[in-house]
Design an enzyme around this catalytic site. Structure first.
Site: not given
Ligand code: CP
Ligand code: NVA
Length: 314
Positions: A135, A270, A298
């Site tokens: 991510h 996050c 973000r």
């Molecule tokens: N932190 C993040 O990526 O959140 P979302 O899944 O809401 O985009």
């Molecule tokens: N680790 C989590 C992050 C969400 C923003 C997922 O992949 O669902």
């Protein structure tokens, strides 16, 4: 940099430049809001950016949509269910077709291989908006948040406590690149990706940073400048939820765990968060929490990334 598929597609120098630009864009947006002048810039004037989401999203989807709009471009949100992708068209063909119409493609999907296949076929910059492995856009906003709190990141320490997942993997790479000590406290069997750990160790070797993996959450948090949590069950792992609740219970970020960290340590997440699971309400809603600044960043960090990518060939 043609694409942003992995955190270490950035060099340490480009990472620094993107974060500097993110800070400038944040200040610029604030001054435009306070002077009631237009928020719309012209960096992406006349450009269309496809935003393809194969998993749910609140922050990433909305912040990218607003980012493209405020940079003067046209954001085009797409979900696989409404595309031929949902009826079996390949992700590669989808990427090639989208790149005939659009100037960049932002993708949230499952396997990193799906993202790689799309990017290989696309002739325009492709951005990882989350895969099972990484991510990286989140890590950019996280470093921007840490810099706002502590200034230079070199020599600072970040303790990630919980699942060695996509968020942990990208934080390892970004933190190591920035010269931080990144510690991951995770249960046995839930370590970050070994190839990413090896890459982060190499980056830390060059930057003076450090990578530490431990199964002891208190050891990870001890003296840290920031403690970071993410959900225990990521998107796509819902069937494992009950088992994970048991495995990760000792890795909850509580006020006691925060007491192991530095006196001025902050808490990061996050989001989305599950209060009472990976973090107590007392911590995430308390004075050390910076989670909504992270969410705001973000927008600024992704604007900086998009400007950097689309102007790379100029
Ligand atoms: N932190 C993040 O990526 O959140 P979302 O899944 O809401 O985009
Ligand atoms: N680790 C989590 C992050 C969400 C923003 C997922 O992949 O669902």
């Amino acid at each position: 940099m043609d694409d942003f598929l992995r955190t270490d597609d950035l060099t340490p120098e480009t990472l620094q430049a993107v974060l500097d630009l993110a800070d400038q864009l944040k200040a610029d947006r604030r001054s435009r809001v306070s002077s009631t002048s237009t928020l719309i810039r012209s960096d992406l004037h006349g450009m269309t950016v496809a935003l393809l989401f194969e998993k749910p999203s609140t922050r990433t989807r909305v912040s990218f949509q607003v980012a493209v709009h405020e940079l003067g471009g046209h954001p085009l949100p797409l979900s696989s269910a409404e595309l031929q992708l949902g009826r079996g068209e390949t992700i590669g063909d989808t990427g090639e077709v989208l790149s005939r119409y659009c100037h960049a493609i932002v993708v949230r999907t499952f396997g990193q291989d799906r993202l790689d296949e799309l990017a290989a076929a696309a002739a325009v910059p492709v951005v990882n908006a989350l895969t099972d492995l990484e991510h990286p856009c989140q890590a950019l906003a996280d470093l921007q948040t840490l810099r706002a709190e502590f200034g230079a990141l070199s020599g600072r320490s970040l303790a990630y406590v919980g699942d060695g997942n996509n968020v942990a993997n990208s934080l390892l790479l970004a933190g190591a690149m920035a010269g931080m000590s990144v510690r991951v406290g995770h249960p046995d069997g839930y370590a970050p990706d070994p190839d990413i750990v090896a890459r982060a160790e190499r980056l830390a070797g060059d930057s003076g940073g450090e990578v530490v993996l431990t199964d002891d959450p208190a050891e990870a948090a001890r003296g840290a400048d920031a403690v970071y949590a993410d959900v225990w069950t990521s998107m796509g792992q819902e069937a494992e939820n009950e088992h994970r609740l048991e495995v990760f219970a000792p890795y909850r970020v509580t006020a006691d765990l925060m007491d192991e960290a530095a006196d001025d340590a902050i808490f990061l997440h996050c989001l989305p968060a599950h209060r009472g699971e990976e973090v107590t309400a007392e911590v995430i809603d308390g004075p050390r929490s910076r989670v909504f600044d992270q969410a705001e960043n973000r927008l600024h960090a992704q604007k900086a990334l998009l400007v950097t990518l689309v102007t790379a060939g100029d």
